[in-house]
Design an enzyme around this catalytic site. Sequence first.
Site, PDB file in Angstrom:
ATOM      1  N   HIS A 286      52.587 -68.437  -6.404  1.00 40.22           N
ATOM      2  CA  HIS A 286      51.055 -68.652  -5.110  1.00 40.22           C
ATOM      3  C   HIS A 286      50.571 -69.903  -5.842  1.00 40.22           C
ATOM      4  O   HIS A 286      50.538 -69.972  -7.230  1.00 40.22           O
ATOM      5  CB  HIS A 286      50.170 -67.301  -5.462  1.00 40.22           C
ATOM      6  CG  HIS A 286      49.291 -67.145  -4.693  1.00 40.22           C
ATOM      7  ND1 HIS A 286      48.394 -67.328  -3.582  1.00 40.22           N
ATOM      8  CD2 HIS A 286      47.960 -67.773  -5.429  1.00 40.22           C
ATOM      9  CE1 HIS A 286      47.304 -68.130  -3.730  1.00 40.22           C
ATOM     10  NE2 HIS A 286      46.960 -67.947  -5.015  1.00 40.22           N
TER      11      HIS A 286
ATOM     12  N   ARG B  54      59.415 -73.253  -4.266  1.00 41.26           N
ATOM     13  CA  ARG B  54      60.560 -72.465  -3.236  1.00 41.26           C
ATOM     14  C   ARG B  54      61.574 -73.071  -2.347  1.00 41.26           C
ATOM     15  O   ARG B  54      62.530 -72.583  -2.234  1.00 41.26           O
ATOM     16  CB  ARG B  54      59.406 -71.881  -2.172  1.00 41.26           C
ATOM     17  CG  ARG B  54      58.195 -71.135  -2.321  1.00 41.26           C
ATOM     18  CD  ARG B  54      57.148 -71.188  -1.561  1.00 41.26           C
ATOM     19  NE  ARG B  54      56.226 -70.241  -2.160  1.00 41.26           N
ATOM     20  CZ  ARG B  54      54.896 -70.678  -1.953  1.00 41.26           C
ATOM     21  NH1 ARG B  54      54.549 -71.768  -0.619  1.00 41.26           N
ATOM     22  NH2 ARG B  54      53.775 -69.827  -2.183  1.00 41.26           N
TER      23      ARG B  54
ATOM     24  N   LYS C 280      54.813 -64.226  -8.876  1.00 46.17           N
ATOM     25  CA  LYS C 280      54.901 -63.122  -8.210  1.00 46.17           C
ATOM     26  C   LYS C 280      55.590 -62.524  -9.135  1.00 46.17           C
ATOM     27  O   LYS C 280      56.981 -62.691  -9.279  1.00 46.17           O
ATOM     28  CB  LYS C 280      54.826 -63.358  -6.360  1.00 46.17           C
ATOM     29  CG  LYS C 280      54.174 -64.709  -5.610  1.00 46.17           C
ATOM     30  CD  LYS C 280      53.969 -64.554  -4.304  1.00 46.17           C
ATOM     31  CE  LYS C 280      53.144 -65.388  -3.302  1.00 46.17           C
ATOM     32  NZ  LYS C 280      53.139 -65.564  -1.969  1.00 46.17           N
TER      33      LYS C 280
ATOM     34  N   THR D 285      54.744 -72.119   2.770  1.00 44.54           N
ATOM     35  CA  THR D 285      54.943 -71.005   2.666  1.00 44.54           C
ATOM     36  C   THR D 285      56.019 -70.079   3.226  1.00 44.54           C
ATOM     37  O   THR D 285      57.161 -69.164   2.181  1.00 44.54           O
ATOM     38  CB  THR D 285      53.875 -70.431   3.390  1.00 44.54           C
ATOM     39  OG1 THR D 285      52.715 -70.571   3.511  1.00 44.54           O
ATOM     40  CG2 THR D 285      54.096 -68.836   3.720  1.00 44.54           C
TER      41      THR D 285
ATOM     42  N   GLU E 172      39.466 -67.984  -6.886  1.00 43.83           N
ATOM     43  CA  GLU E 172      40.366 -67.001  -8.063  1.00 43.83           C
ATOM     44  C   GLU E 172      40.926 -66.846  -9.038  1.00 43.83           C
ATOM     45  O   GLU E 172      40.719 -66.260  -9.429  1.00 43.83           O
ATOM     46  CB  GLU E 172      41.866 -67.560  -7.238  1.00 43.83           C
ATOM     47  CG  GLU E 172      42.416 -67.104  -5.620  1.00 43.83           C
ATOM     48  CD  GLU E 172      43.319 -68.149  -4.759  1.00 43.83           C
ATOM     49  OE1 GLU E 172      44.180 -69.340  -5.230  1.00 43.83           O
ATOM     50  OE2 GLU E 172      43.079 -67.951  -3.860  1.00 43.83           O
TER      51      GLU E 172
ATOM     52  N   ARG F 258      49.914 -77.266  -4.356  1.00 35.90           N
ATOM     53  CA  ARG F 258      51.198 -76.396  -3.491  1.00 35.90           C
ATOM     54  C   ARG F 258      51.967 -77.152  -2.792  1.00 35.90           C
ATOM     55  O   ARG F 258      53.080 -76.492  -2.141  1.00 35.90           O
ATOM     56  CB  ARG F 258      49.732 -76.514  -2.210  1.00 35.90           C
ATOM     57  CG  ARG F 258      48.581 -76.168  -2.340  1.00 35.90           C
ATOM     58  CD  ARG F 258      48.512 -74.503  -1.840  1.00 35.90           C
ATOM     59  NE  ARG F 258      48.330 -74.641  -0.455  1.00 35.90           N
ATOM     60  CZ  ARG F 258      48.594 -72.722  -0.007  1.00 35.90           C
ATOM     61  NH1 ARG F 258      48.958 -71.887  -0.601  1.00 35.90           N
ATOM     62  NH2 ARG F 258      48.661 -72.972   1.003  1.00 35.90           N
TER      63      ARG F 258
ATOM     64  N   PHE G  45      51.156 -58.419   8.444  1.00 34.51           N
ATOM     65  CA  PHE G  45      52.151 -58.650   6.663  1.00 34.51           C
ATOM     66  C   PHE G  45      50.836 -57.988   5.661  1.00 34.51           C
ATOM     67  O   PHE G  45      51.651 -57.664   4.503  1.00 34.51           O
ATOM     68  CB  PHE G  45      52.541 -59.375   6.988  1.00 34.51           C
ATOM     69  CG  PHE G  45      52.227 -60.655   7.053  1.00 34.51           C
ATOM     70  CD1 PHE G  45      51.129 -61.071   5.391  1.00 34.51           C
ATOM     71  CD2 PHE G  45      51.592 -61.565   7.755  1.00 34.51           C
ATOM     72  CE1 PHE G  45      50.465 -62.545   5.926  1.00 34.51           C
ATOM     73  CE2 PHE G  45      51.266 -62.853   7.658  1.00 34.51           C
ATOM     74  CZ  PHE G  45      50.173 -62.960   6.191  1.00 34.51           C
TER      75      PHE G  45
ATOM     76  N   ASN H 233      58.476 -64.942  -1.654  1.00 35.99           N
ATOM     77  CA  ASN H 233      58.305 -66.785  -1.989  1.00 35.99           C
ATOM     78  C   ASN H 233      57.635 -66.811  -3.253  1.00 35.99           C
ATOM     79  O   ASN H 233      57.723 -68.221  -3.349  1.00 35.99           O
ATOM     80  CB  ASN H 233      57.624 -67.434  -1.124  1.00 35.99           C
ATOM     81  CG  ASN H 233      56.468 -66.853  -0.987  1.00 35.99           C
ATOM     82  OD1 ASN H 233      56.084 -65.885  -1.558  1.00 35.99           O
ATOM     83  ND2 ASN H 233      55.298 -67.685  -0.288  1.00 35.99           N
TER      84      ASN H 233
ATOM     85  N   TYR I  33      43.424 -61.626  -1.700  1.00 36.70           N
ATOM     86  CA  TYR I  33      44.187 -62.431  -0.349  1.00 36.70           C
ATOM     87  C   TYR I  33      42.595 -61.644   0.914  1.00 36.70           C
ATOM     88  O   TYR I  33      43.670 -61.812   1.875  1.00 36.70           O
ATOM     89  CB  TYR I  33      45.391 -61.185  -0.037  1.00 36.70           C
ATOM     90  CG  TYR I  33      46.272 -61.952  -0.586  1.00 36.70           C
ATOM     91  CD1 TYR I  33      46.941 -63.367  -0.094  1.00 36.70           C
ATOM     92  CD2 TYR I  33      47.980 -61.238  -1.934  1.00 36.70           C
ATOM     93  CE1 TYR I  33      48.040 -63.666  -1.371  1.00 36.70           C
ATOM     94  CE2 TYR I  33      48.934 -61.766  -1.968  1.00 36.70           C
ATOM     95  CZ  TYR I  33      48.726 -63.924  -1.834  1.00 36.70           C
ATOM     96  OH  TYR I  33      49.653 -64.403  -2.486  1.00 36.70           O
TER      97      TYR I  33
HETATM   98  P1  RTP Z   1      50.597 -67.572  -1.024  1.00 37.80           P
HETATM   99  O1  RTP Z   1      48.492 -67.101  -0.786  1.00 37.80           O
HETATM  100  O2  RTP Z   1      50.837 -66.980  -1.880  1.00 37.80           O
HETATM  101  O3  RTP Z   1      50.461 -69.258  -1.844  1.00 37.80           O
HETATM  102  O4  RTP Z   1      50.752 -68.165   0.319  1.00 37.80           O
HETATM  103  P2  RTP Z   1      50.471 -69.367   0.987  1.00 37.80           P
HETATM  104  O5  RTP Z   1      48.905 -69.748   0.637  1.00 37.80           O
HETATM  105  O6  RTP Z   1      51.270 -70.309   1.136  1.00 37.80           O
HETATM  106  O7  RTP Z   1      50.613 -68.618   2.698  1.00 37.80           O
HETATM  107  P3  RTP Z   1      49.583 -67.300   3.260  1.00 37.80           P
HETATM  108  O8  RTP Z   1      49.196 -67.280   4.487  1.00 37.80           O
HETATM  109  O9  RTP Z   1      48.024 -67.116   2.686  1.00 37.80           O
HETATM  110  O10 RTP Z   1      50.472 -65.972   2.667  1.00 37.80           O
HETATM  111  C1  RTP Z   1      50.184 -65.428   1.713  1.00 37.80           C
HETATM  112  C2  RTP Z   1      51.298 -64.790   1.516  1.00 37.80           C
HETATM  113  O11 RTP Z   1      51.829 -63.305   2.375  1.00 37.80           O
HETATM  114  C3  RTP Z   1      52.998 -63.168   2.775  1.00 37.80           C
HETATM  115  N1  RTP Z   1      53.358 -63.893   3.909  1.00 37.80           N
HETATM  116  N2  RTP Z   1      53.877 -63.672   4.812  1.00 37.80           N
HETATM  117  N3  RTP Z   1      55.865 -62.417   6.558  1.00 37.80           N
HETATM  118  C4  RTP Z   1      54.450 -62.947   6.822  1.00 37.80           C
HETATM  119  O12 RTP Z   1      55.466 -63.638   8.119  1.00 37.80           O
HETATM  120  C5  RTP Z   1      54.382 -63.897   5.665  1.00 37.80           C
HETATM  121  N4  RTP Z   1      52.957 -64.684   6.169  1.00 37.80           N
HETATM  122  C6  RTP Z   1      52.749 -65.081   4.908  1.00 37.80           C
HETATM  123  C7  RTP Z   1      53.677 -64.593   2.240  1.00 37.80           C
HETATM  124  O13 RTP Z   1      54.168 -64.577  -0.127  1.00 37.80           O
HETATM  125  C8  RTP Z   1      52.878 -65.691   1.843  1.00 37.80           C
HETATM  126  O14 RTP Z   1      53.417 -66.158   0.413  1.00 37.80           O
END
Ligand code: RTP
Length: 155
Positions: free
Chosen positions: A122, A109, A16, A98, A133, A92, A64, A119, A56
């Site tokens: 991705h 991370r 990122k 996350t 994706e 992962r 968020f 973080n 997304y």
């Molecule tokens: P990623 O898709 O980036 O690998 O992350 P992830 O599956 O671990 O998490 P996901 O729930 O899909 O969220 C995507 C990205 O959104 C941001 N985020 N911010 N402020 C918040 O509560 C929050 N929650 C998620 C993070 O950058 C996360 O990686």
Amino acid sequence: EPVKMSVNERTFIAVKPDGVHRGLVGKIIARFEERGYKLVALKQLTASKGHLEVHYQDLKEKPFFPGLIDYMASGPIVAMVWQGLDVVKQGRVMLGATNPLASAPGTIRGDFAIQTGRNICHGSDSVDSANREIAHWFKPDEINDYASPFINSWV
Ligand code: RTP
């Protein structure tokens, strides 16, 4: 029933904008190379908000979401496709949770980040997401299949 694992499984991994700005691209690539995964696509780009909103799409109702899109559009991303045995799940694991405060030391991370909103990387969360994706970020002719003398014989 045994879990089906393909040596040709692929995942989408991205550094990122914060990871790129902090100079962590090489370290993140090295971890996947050293683990035994094969890099089959790589490019740096600054993604449009429209492109990121599709990436997304499952999060569009989250509070968020607007901040996430601004963050991801704020600078260049290094987009990659990695290939190898169980790479979606293992990718992962290598990224960590996350929320970096919940990520184990030894994960990307857990070693380099402290905030969920910054973080640094991705990784696709399922084979179906990975396929979606990869197709969203890469044209078919940007993905290179090639024989590695190491992978599949020594790894
Ligand atoms: P990623 O898709 O980036 O690998 O992350 P992830 O599956 O671990 O998490 P996901 O729930 O899909 O969220 C995507 C990205 O959104 C941001 N985020 N911010 N402020 C918040 O509560 C929050 N929650 C998620 C993070 O950058 C996360 O990686």
